[in-house]
Write an enzyme that holds these catalytic residues in place. Structure first.
Site, PDB file in Angstrom:
ATOM      1  N   ALA A  54       0.986  -1.024  -0.229  1.00  9.43           N
ATOM      2  CA  ALA A  54      -0.325   0.013  -0.220  1.00  9.43           C
ATOM      3  C   ALA A  54       1.091   1.723  -0.084  1.00  9.43           C
ATOM      4  CB  ALA A  54      -1.031   0.111   1.027  1.00  9.43           C
ATOM      5  N   GLY A  55       1.936   0.927  -0.075  1.00  7.79           N
ATOM      6  CA  GLY A  55       2.953   1.635  -0.594  1.00  7.79           C
ATOM      7  C   GLY A  55       3.678   3.088   0.804  1.00  7.79           C
ATOM      8  N   ASP A 113       4.014   3.769   4.393  1.00  9.89           N
ATOM      9  CA  ASP A 113       3.590   3.591   5.810  1.00  9.89           C
ATOM     10  C   ASP A 113       2.841   5.413   6.749  1.00  9.89           C
ATOM     11  OD1 ASP A 113       2.600   3.432   8.281  1.00  9.89           O
ATOM     12  OD2 ASP A 113       3.219   1.238   8.431  1.00  9.89           O
ATOM     13  N   LEU A 114       2.135   5.360   6.332  1.00  7.69           N
ATOM     14  CA  LEU A 114       1.429   6.673   6.255  1.00  7.69           C
ATOM     15  C   LEU A 114       1.929   7.236   7.644  1.00  7.69           C
ATOM     16  CD1 LEU A 114      -1.531   7.388   3.886  1.00  7.69           C
ATOM     17  CD2 LEU A 114       1.251   8.122   3.210  1.00  7.69           C
ATOM     18  N   HIS A 174      14.793   5.319  -3.878  1.00  9.08           N
ATOM     19  CA  HIS A 174      15.755   5.832  -4.924  1.00  9.08           C
ATOM     20  C   HIS A 174      15.882   4.318  -4.828  1.00  9.08           C
ATOM     21  CE1 HIS A 174      14.412   9.842  -5.471  1.00  9.08           C
ATOM     22  NE2 HIS A 174      13.242   9.347  -4.930  1.00  9.08           N
ATOM     23  N   ASP A 188       5.926   9.332  -6.738  1.00  7.32           N
ATOM     24  CA  ASP A 188       7.086   9.369  -6.253  1.00  7.32           C
ATOM     25  C   ASP A 188       8.082   8.416  -6.958  1.00  7.32           C
ATOM     26  OD1 ASP A 188       6.782   8.818  -4.148  1.00  7.32           O
ATOM     27  OD2 ASP A 188       7.111   9.869  -3.075  1.00  7.32           O
TER      28      ASP A 188
HETATM   29  C1  LHQ Z   1      -2.635   1.289   5.862  1.00  5.85           C
HETATM   30  C2  LHQ Z   1      -1.565   2.134   4.697  1.00  5.85           C
HETATM   31  C3  LHQ Z   1      -0.549   3.082   4.882  1.00  5.85           C
HETATM   32  C4  LHQ Z   1       0.275   2.143   6.629  1.00  5.85           C
HETATM   33  C5  LHQ Z   1      -3.456   0.522   4.489  1.00  5.85           C
HETATM   34  N1  LHQ Z   1       0.056   3.181   5.655  1.00  5.85           N
HETATM   35  N2  LHQ Z   1      -1.324   1.815   6.457  1.00  5.85           N
HETATM   36  C6  LHQ Z   1       4.626   9.082   0.337  1.00  5.85           C
HETATM   37  C7  LHQ Z   1       4.666   9.943   1.538  1.00  5.85           C
HETATM   38  C8  LHQ Z   1       6.521  10.663   1.535  1.00  5.85           C
HETATM   39  C9  LHQ Z   1       6.996   9.759   1.081  1.00  5.85           C
HETATM   40  C10 LHQ Z   1       7.253   8.111   0.650  1.00  5.85           C
HETATM   41  O1  LHQ Z   1       6.793   8.429  -0.271  1.00  5.85           O
HETATM   42  C11 LHQ Z   1       5.374   8.085  -0.536  1.00  5.85           C
HETATM   43  C12 LHQ Z   1       5.023   7.674  -1.626  1.00  5.85           C
HETATM   44  C13 LHQ Z   1       3.538   6.822  -0.686  1.00  5.85           C
HETATM   45  O2  LHQ Z   1       3.192   5.482  -1.054  1.00  5.85           O
HETATM   46  S1  LHQ Z   1       1.835   8.456  -1.187  1.00  5.85           S
HETATM   47  C14 LHQ Z   1       0.703   6.890  -0.941  1.00  5.85           C
HETATM   48  C15 LHQ Z   1       1.159   5.934   0.201  1.00  5.85           C
HETATM   49  N3  LHQ Z   1      -0.262   4.910   0.150  1.00  5.85           N
HETATM   50  C16 LHQ Z   1      -2.162   5.536   0.158  1.00  5.85           C
HETATM   51  O3  LHQ Z   1      -1.983   6.727   0.489  1.00  5.85           O
HETATM   52  C17 LHQ Z   1      -2.291   4.139   0.379  1.00  5.85           C
HETATM   53  C18 LHQ Z   1      -3.765   3.956   1.761  1.00  5.85           C
HETATM   54  N4  LHQ Z   1      -4.340   3.260   1.382  1.00  5.85           N
HETATM   55  C19 LHQ Z   1      -5.187   2.842   0.881  1.00  5.85           C
HETATM   56  O4  LHQ Z   1      -5.748   4.171   0.555  1.00  5.85           O
HETATM   57  C20 LHQ Z   1      -6.322   2.123   1.246  1.00  5.85           C
HETATM   58  O5  LHQ Z   1      -5.775   1.072   2.430  1.00  5.85           O
HETATM   59  C21 LHQ Z   1      -6.118   0.722   0.221  1.00  5.85           C
HETATM   60  C22 LHQ Z   1      -6.615   1.528  -0.943  1.00  5.85           C
HETATM   61  C23 LHQ Z   1      -4.437   0.380  -0.058  1.00  5.85           C
HETATM   62  C24 LHQ Z   1      -6.690  -0.834   0.400  1.00  5.85           C
HETATM   63  O6  LHQ Z   1      -7.781  -0.033   0.786  1.00  5.85           O
HETATM   64  P1  LHQ Z   1      -8.245  -2.010   1.474  1.00  5.85           P
HETATM   65  O7  LHQ Z   1      -8.048  -2.405   0.869  1.00  5.85           O
HETATM   66  O8  LHQ Z   1      -9.974  -0.599   2.006  1.00  5.85           O
HETATM   67  O9  LHQ Z   1      -8.140  -2.239   3.382  1.00  5.85           O
HETATM   68  P2  LHQ Z   1      -7.893  -0.762   4.358  1.00  5.85           P
HETATM   69  O10 LHQ Z   1      -8.397   0.153   4.203  1.00  5.85           O
HETATM   70  O11 LHQ Z   1      -8.786  -1.277   5.762  1.00  5.85           O
HETATM   71  O12 LHQ Z   1      -6.447  -1.539   5.347  1.00  5.85           O
HETATM   72  C25 LHQ Z   1      -6.106  -2.681   5.498  1.00  5.85           C
HETATM   73  C26 LHQ Z   1      -4.811  -2.140   6.430  1.00  5.85           C
HETATM   74  O13 LHQ Z   1      -3.646  -1.315   6.399  1.00  5.85           O
HETATM   75  C27 LHQ Z   1      -5.522  -0.827   7.584  1.00  5.85           C
HETATM   76  O14 LHQ Z   1      -5.499  -0.841   8.999  1.00  5.85           O
HETATM   77  P3  LHQ Z   1      -6.467  -1.467   9.970  1.00  5.85           P
HETATM   78  O15 LHQ Z   1      -5.003  -1.483  11.141  1.00  5.85           O
HETATM   79  O16 LHQ Z   1      -7.363  -0.215  10.021  1.00  5.85           O
HETATM   80  O17 LHQ Z   1      -7.015  -2.943   9.958  1.00  5.85           O
HETATM   81  C28 LHQ Z   1      -5.033  -0.036   6.887  1.00  5.85           C
HETATM   82  O18 LHQ Z   1      -5.101   1.742   8.093  1.00  5.85           O
HETATM   83  C29 LHQ Z   1      -3.272  -0.478   6.653  1.00  5.85           C
HETATM   84  N5  LHQ Z   1      -3.501   0.910   5.831  1.00  5.85           N
HETATM   85  N6  LHQ Z   1      -2.505   1.021   3.544  1.00  5.85           N
HETATM   86  N7  LHQ Z   1      -0.434   3.216   3.219  1.00  5.85           N
END
Ligand code: LHQ
Length: 255
Positions: A60-61, A63-64, A82, A137
């Site tokens: 999911a990229g 960890d936010l 990188h 990125d």
């Molecule tokens: C997560 C995440 C996640 C932590 C799911 N982090 N926990 C950016 C910033 C600066 C420098 C470096 O580079 C970057 C690059 C990037 O990658 S920016 C983009 C970051 N990724 C996102 O914005 C995606 C965030 N996640 C989502 O939109 C959804 O989770 C997706 C569409 C991937 C999946 O949705 P679902 O299948 O409905 O799953 P979920 O949302 O229920 O997630 C399951 C668990 O995973 C959940 O935790 P929990 O404790 O509530 O069960 C989420 O919080 C966790 N999770 N992605 N990126």
């Protein structure tokens, strides 16, 4: 359990991102372990690499919740994503992204940095970045633009639309979609095929295609000539020609 698991099966090295509860989101620890795994993959005995994810996610990229680990985003990107993206591109063997599930943000960029993408029909693809006000990125703006072309890449990466595995296949983002139940077996089979291929020629093909992105035709013809001269000196070339003459399947050794 390690956050990145590494397994070796013959000449195939499988790297599994292993934070299933967080859809294998990247932390500093994951980056460091992935870097070590990619270093290990340089071993000449490894002739194909698989990157996949544990559980229902590929990644999911970022960890936010770990975003605050470093205040300097550019420095963090340079020191982590990188390094691993460049390690994948410089690895002189094919890297297969086995996209088992959710693939978003920098996880999508990582999959697109690989040489081949196979998707489970349980996988889906989400830009992620624009959803939180960021730009693609970790090579996302480079690889996704090349894979999809600018109009489609721009439309998708600015919409944050979920793409199914079937749609990703229709767009050419993945080369194959496999039913979830049969996915692991198909990945094993495809990786074994890659590991049995003439590794030197594959590595040179990988490098040539990367260089072609910024070359003139004249430069590329010259690079091909040099690479072909090198390929023609390999044992695998001799074996390929011998097998052809003897009407049998070649046994390439990757040298
Ligand atoms: C997560 C995440 C996640 C932590 C799911 N982090 N926990 C950016 C910033 C600066 C420098 C470096 O580079 C970057 C690059 C990037 O990658 S920016 C983009 C970051 N990724 C996102 O914005 C995606 C965030 N996640 C989502 O939109 C959804 O989770 C997706 C569409 C991937 C999946 O949705 P679902 O299948 O409905 O799953 P979920 O949302 O229920 O997630 C399951 C668990 O995973 C959940 O935790 P929990 O404790 O509530 O069960 C989420 O919080 C966790 N999770 N992605 N990126």
């Amino acid at each position: 359990m390690a956050e990145v698991e590494v397994a070796r099966d013959g000449a195939v090295q499988t790297i599994t991102l292993n934070r299933p509860d967080k859809l294998n989101a990247f932390t500093l620890g994951v980056h460091e372990d992935l870097q070590a795994a990619l270093e290990e993959a340089r071993d000449p005995a490894v002739r194909a690499v698989v990157i996949t994810g544990a559980g229902r996610g590929f990644s999911a990229g970022q960890d936010l919740t770990a975003f605050g680990e470093s205040g300097d985003v550019a420095a963090m990107l340079r020191a982590t994503y990188h390094v691993n993206v460049l390690a994948i591109r410089s690895l002189e063997k094919p890297v297969l992204a086995a996209v088992n599930g959710v693939c978003a943000g920098a996880g999508l960029s990582l999959a697109c940095a690989c040489d081949i993408r196979l998707a489970s029909d349980a996988a889906f693809f989400v830009p992620g970045f624009v959803g939180i006000g960021l730009i693609p990125d970790s090579g996302g703006s480079f690889f996704i633009q090349r894979l999809l072309g600018t109009p489609r890449a721009f439309e998708w990466m600015t919409s944050n639309r979920r793409l199914t595995a079937a749609e990703a296949h229709a767009w050419g983002l993945v080369s194959e979609v496999v039913e979830a139940d049969a996915f692991a077996a198909r990945v094993t089979e495809r990786a074994a095929e890659l590991a049995a291929a003439p590794t030197r020629a594959i590595a040179m093909t990988k490098r040539l295609f990367d260089e072609a992105a910024t070359s003139t035709l004249e430069e590329q013809l010259e690079r091909e000539a040099e690479a072909q001269a090198e390929a023609a000196r390999t044992d695998d070339f001799r074996e390929g020609v011998a097998a052809f003459g003897e009407k049998r399947a070649p046994e390439f050794r990757g040298r």
